[in-house]
Design an enzyme around this catalytic site. Sequence first.
Site, PDB file in Angstrom:
ATOM      1  N   LYS A  13     -27.938 -18.218   0.490  1.00 35.63           N
ATOM      2  CA  LYS A  13     -29.367 -17.912   0.669  1.00 35.63           C
ATOM      3  C   LYS A  13     -29.700 -16.536   0.103  1.00 35.63           C
ATOM      4  O   LYS A  13     -30.667 -16.373  -0.648  1.00 35.63           O
ATOM      5  CB  LYS A  13     -29.749 -17.966   2.164  1.00 35.63           C
ATOM      6  CG  LYS A  13     -29.483 -19.306   2.826  1.00 35.63           C
ATOM      7  CD  LYS A  13     -29.886 -19.318   4.293  1.00 35.63           C
ATOM      8  CE  LYS A  13     -29.089 -18.420   5.188  1.00 35.63           C
ATOM      9  NZ  LYS A  13     -27.669 -18.771   5.339  1.00 35.63           N
ATOM     10  N   ARG A  88     -34.601 -20.756  12.425  1.00 43.22           N
ATOM     11  CA  ARG A  88     -33.213 -21.165  12.630  1.00 43.22           C
ATOM     12  C   ARG A  88     -33.074 -22.160  13.750  1.00 43.22           C
ATOM     13  O   ARG A  88     -31.971 -22.564  14.080  1.00 43.22           O
ATOM     14  CB  ARG A  88     -32.399 -19.929  12.964  1.00 43.22           C
ATOM     15  CG  ARG A  88     -31.389 -19.593  11.899  1.00 43.22           C
ATOM     16  CD  ARG A  88     -30.742 -18.297  12.301  1.00 43.22           C
ATOM     17  NE  ARG A  88     -29.467 -18.157  11.721  1.00 43.22           N
ATOM     18  CZ  ARG A  88     -29.236 -17.429  10.619  1.00 43.22           C
ATOM     19  NH1 ARG A  88     -30.200 -16.821   9.993  1.00 43.22           N
ATOM     20  NH2 ARG A  88     -28.025 -17.336  10.161  1.00 43.22           N
ATOM     21  N   ARG A 122     -16.478 -12.013   1.203  1.00 47.17           N
ATOM     22  CA  ARG A 122     -17.691 -11.284   0.779  1.00 47.17           C
ATOM     23  C   ARG A 122     -17.555  -9.790   1.053  1.00 47.17           C
ATOM     24  O   ARG A 122     -17.051  -9.370   2.083  1.00 47.17           O
ATOM     25  CB  ARG A 122     -18.900 -11.825   1.541  1.00 47.17           C
ATOM     26  CG  ARG A 122     -20.171 -11.020   1.285  1.00 47.17           C
ATOM     27  CD  ARG A 122     -21.404 -11.697   1.812  1.00 47.17           C
ATOM     28  NE  ARG A 122     -21.279 -12.111   3.185  1.00 47.17           N
ATOM     29  CZ  ARG A 122     -22.126 -12.928   3.803  1.00 47.17           C
ATOM     30  NH1 ARG A 122     -23.151 -13.427   3.151  1.00 47.17           N
ATOM     31  NH2 ARG A 122     -21.946 -13.254   5.057  1.00 47.17           N
ATOM     32  N   ARG A 152     -19.145  -7.181   6.285  1.00 47.05           N
ATOM     33  CA  ARG A 152     -20.039  -7.316   7.435  1.00 47.05           C
ATOM     34  C   ARG A 152     -19.228  -7.558   8.706  1.00 47.05           C
ATOM     35  O   ARG A 152     -18.228  -8.254   8.682  1.00 47.05           O
ATOM     36  CB  ARG A 152     -20.989  -8.501   7.213  1.00 47.05           C
ATOM     37  CG  ARG A 152     -22.337  -8.105   6.697  1.00 47.05           C
ATOM     38  CD  ARG A 152     -23.181  -9.253   6.250  1.00 47.05           C
ATOM     39  NE  ARG A 152     -23.343 -10.357   7.194  1.00 47.05           N
ATOM     40  CZ  ARG A 152     -24.101 -11.421   6.964  1.00 47.05           C
ATOM     41  NH1 ARG A 152     -24.761 -11.535   5.826  1.00 47.05           N
ATOM     42  NH2 ARG A 152     -24.201 -12.394   7.838  1.00 47.05           N
ATOM     43  N   ARG A 163     -20.670 -19.250  13.977  1.00 44.10           N
ATOM     44  CA  ARG A 163     -21.930 -19.317  13.211  1.00 44.10           C
ATOM     45  C   ARG A 163     -22.145 -20.722  12.655  1.00 44.10           C
ATOM     46  O   ARG A 163     -23.267 -21.241  12.631  1.00 44.10           O
ATOM     47  CB  ARG A 163     -21.909 -18.294  12.065  1.00 44.10           C
ATOM     48  CG  ARG A 163     -22.180 -16.868  12.547  1.00 44.10           C
ATOM     49  CD  ARG A 163     -21.631 -15.825  11.605  1.00 44.10           C
ATOM     50  NE  ARG A 163     -22.265 -15.799  10.303  1.00 44.10           N
ATOM     51  CZ  ARG A 163     -21.782 -15.102   9.261  1.00 44.10           C
ATOM     52  NH1 ARG A 163     -20.671 -14.387   9.398  1.00 44.10           N
ATOM     53  NH2 ARG A 163     -22.415 -15.118   8.107  1.00 44.10           N
TER      54      ARG A 163
HETATM   55  P1  AP5 Z   1     -24.661 -15.316   0.446  1.00 45.76           P
HETATM   56  O1  AP5 Z   1     -25.684 -15.462  -0.611  1.00 45.76           O
HETATM   57  O2  AP5 Z   1     -24.481 -13.968   1.037  1.00 45.76           O
HETATM   58  O3  AP5 Z   1     -24.880 -16.434   1.572  1.00 45.76           O
HETATM   59  P2  AP5 Z   1     -25.910 -16.518   2.768  1.00 45.76           P
HETATM   60  O4  AP5 Z   1     -26.359 -17.938   2.855  1.00 45.76           O
HETATM   61  O5  AP5 Z   1     -26.954 -15.458   2.655  1.00 45.76           O
HETATM   62  O6  AP5 Z   1     -24.884 -16.221   3.960  1.00 45.76           O
HETATM   63  P3  AP5 Z   1     -25.052 -15.335   5.252  1.00 45.76           P
HETATM   64  O7  AP5 Z   1     -23.664 -15.133   5.773  1.00 45.76           O
HETATM   65  O8  AP5 Z   1     -25.879 -14.113   4.995  1.00 45.76           O
HETATM   66  O9  AP5 Z   1     -25.848 -16.324   6.163  1.00 45.76           O
HETATM   67  P4  AP5 Z   1     -26.028 -16.302   7.668  1.00 45.76           P
HETATM   68  O10 AP5 Z   1     -27.103 -17.287   7.852  1.00 45.76           O
HETATM   69  O11 AP5 Z   1     -24.775 -16.542   8.431  1.00 45.76           O
HETATM   70  O12 AP5 Z   1     -26.363 -14.763   7.982  1.00 45.76           O
HETATM   71  P5  AP5 Z   1     -27.710 -13.984   8.329  1.00 45.76           P
HETATM   72  O13 AP5 Z   1     -27.585 -12.620   7.788  1.00 45.76           O
HETATM   73  O14 AP5 Z   1     -28.901 -14.791   7.979  1.00 45.76           O
HETATM   74  O15 AP5 Z   1     -23.270 -15.828  -0.160  1.00 45.76           O
HETATM   75  C1  AP5 Z   1     -22.083 -15.811   0.629  1.00 45.76           C
HETATM   76  C2  AP5 Z   1     -20.868 -15.508  -0.263  1.00 45.76           C
HETATM   77  O16 AP5 Z   1     -20.691 -16.575  -1.185  1.00 45.76           O
HETATM   78  C3  AP5 Z   1     -20.999 -14.235  -1.119  1.00 45.76           C
HETATM   79  O17 AP5 Z   1     -19.730 -13.653  -1.237  1.00 45.76           O
HETATM   80  C4  AP5 Z   1     -21.504 -14.755  -2.474  1.00 45.76           C
HETATM   81  O18 AP5 Z   1     -21.115 -13.928  -3.528  1.00 45.76           O
HETATM   82  C5  AP5 Z   1     -20.816 -16.122  -2.529  1.00 45.76           C
HETATM   83  N1  AP5 Z   1     -21.585 -17.152  -3.238  1.00 45.76           N
HETATM   84  C6  AP5 Z   1     -22.929 -17.396  -3.132  1.00 45.76           C
HETATM   85  N2  AP5 Z   1     -23.273 -18.458  -3.896  1.00 45.76           N
HETATM   86  C7  AP5 Z   1     -22.116 -18.900  -4.478  1.00 45.76           C
HETATM   87  C8  AP5 Z   1     -21.814 -19.971  -5.384  1.00 45.76           C
HETATM   88  N3  AP5 Z   1     -22.762 -20.811  -5.840  1.00 45.76           N
HETATM   89  N4  AP5 Z   1     -20.521 -20.136  -5.752  1.00 45.76           N
HETATM   90  C9  AP5 Z   1     -19.550 -19.300  -5.297  1.00 45.76           C
HETATM   91  N5  AP5 Z   1     -19.777 -18.257  -4.469  1.00 45.76           N
HETATM   92  C10 AP5 Z   1     -21.054 -18.065  -4.059  1.00 45.76           C
HETATM   93  O19 AP5 Z   1     -27.638 -13.942   9.935  1.00 45.76           O
HETATM   94  C11 AP5 Z   1     -26.634 -13.198  10.590  1.00 45.76           C
HETATM   95  C12 AP5 Z   1     -26.822 -13.314  12.104  1.00 45.76           C
HETATM   96  O20 AP5 Z   1     -28.092 -12.725  12.471  1.00 45.76           O
HETATM   97  C13 AP5 Z   1     -26.874 -14.738  12.667  1.00 45.76           C
HETATM   98  O21 AP5 Z   1     -25.581 -15.262  12.898  1.00 45.76           O
HETATM   99  C14 AP5 Z   1     -27.672 -14.520  13.954  1.00 45.76           C
HETATM  100  O22 AP5 Z   1     -26.858 -13.989  14.979  1.00 45.76           O
HETATM  101  C15 AP5 Z   1     -28.691 -13.456  13.539  1.00 45.76           C
HETATM  102  N6  AP5 Z   1     -29.959 -14.056  13.053  1.00 45.76           N
HETATM  103  C16 AP5 Z   1     -30.448 -14.024  11.778  1.00 45.76           C
HETATM  104  N7  AP5 Z   1     -31.605 -14.705  11.695  1.00 45.76           N
HETATM  105  C17 AP5 Z   1     -31.855 -15.181  12.939  1.00 45.76           C
HETATM  106  C18 AP5 Z   1     -32.891 -15.992  13.498  1.00 45.76           C
HETATM  107  N8  AP5 Z   1     -33.886 -16.484  12.743  1.00 45.76           N
HETATM  108  N9  AP5 Z   1     -32.833 -16.293  14.819  1.00 45.76           N
HETATM  109  C19 AP5 Z   1     -31.836 -15.815  15.598  1.00 45.76           C
HETATM  110  N10 AP5 Z   1     -30.805 -15.076  15.135  1.00 45.76           N
HETATM  111  C20 AP5 Z   1     -30.813 -14.752  13.821  1.00 45.76           C
HETATM  112 MG    MG Z   2     -27.511 -13.794   3.833  1.00 43.64          MG
END
Ligand code: AP5
Ligand code: MG
Length: 210
Positions: A13, A88, A122, A152, A163
């Site tokens: 994402k 979410r 990552r 992270r 997660r």
């Molecule tokens: P990346 O692009 O970073 O993936 P991402 O989908 O953004 O993954 P996240 O880990 O950020 O998602 P998340 O939903 O767990 O975390 P968030 O910060 O939203 O890519 C990942 C890796 O893969 C990188 O190394 C990249 O280089 C690689 N990659 C990407 N595309 C690729 C491809 N095509 N091929 C190969 N490699 C690739 O949330 C964190 C926490 O915050 C949650 O767990 C929760 O506790 C809280 N939170 C956030 N939003 C909410 C909400 N709305 N409600 C309640 N709690 C929330």
């Molecule tokens: Mg992200």
Amino acid sequence: MNIVLLGAPGAGKGTQAALLEEKYGLVHISTGDIFRANIKGGTPIGKVAKSYIDAGKLVPDEVTCDIVKDRLTRDDVKSGFMLDGFPRNLFQAEELDKFARIDVCVNISVDFSLIMDRICGRRVCSCGASYHISSLGGRTTCEKCGKPLYQRADDNPETVGARLETYKTQTAPLIDYYKAQGKLLTVECGNATPAEVFAMICGKLDGLNK
Ligand code: AP5
Ligand code: MG
């Protein structure tokens, strides 16, 4: 155009949001990034969010919805925004529909077997850049700004497992929610590179405007 980016942890994402921001000028709003900035700044929101994030659980809805609602009052979102990591669960999706107009939900669909390696490998920079160790060749600093890269706090196997479980039980039902609204665009990634995934997303988005 206002977009919801949906996808499991590590689906890409954040990676796709950065590319979409550049191409379409959409403002990128990541609730995860907002929480991490609050944790770093030691704010009351950060103190609440930290224990949930470390456990791989969702931060309470009232905190999260208020943050997004408030962010969407700023002028910069008027020409379009992308929500990354929000909504979410069904409650958040229904709340969002009360305070914003969503045009399309881009669902980045990725095989769960790829996720653990992607997330645990990552490395991120405080400037927002994100890398995978396999492409860093031992480099420990950011290519864009030169600052040191770090991992992270929630990018460890135990938290990633939690997660993923949270995603399956609470977030995945949103696929049907947006499908029922006729707004769902799913991109099946397979082993596609970020550039290939981006091309697929752009193809679908550009197709909407024809
Ligand atoms: P990346 O692009 O970073 O993936 P991402 O989908 O953004 O993954 P996240 O880990 O950020 O998602 P998340 O939903 O767990 O975390 P968030 O910060 O939203 O890519 C990942 C890796 O893969 C990188 O190394 C990249 O280089 C690689 N990659 C990407 N595309 C690729 C491809 N095509 N091929 C190969 N490699 C690739 O949330 C964190 C926490 O915050 C949650 O767990 C929760 O506790 C809280 N939170 C956030 N939003 C909410 C909400 N709305 N409600 C309640 N709690 C929330
Ligand atoms: Mg992200």
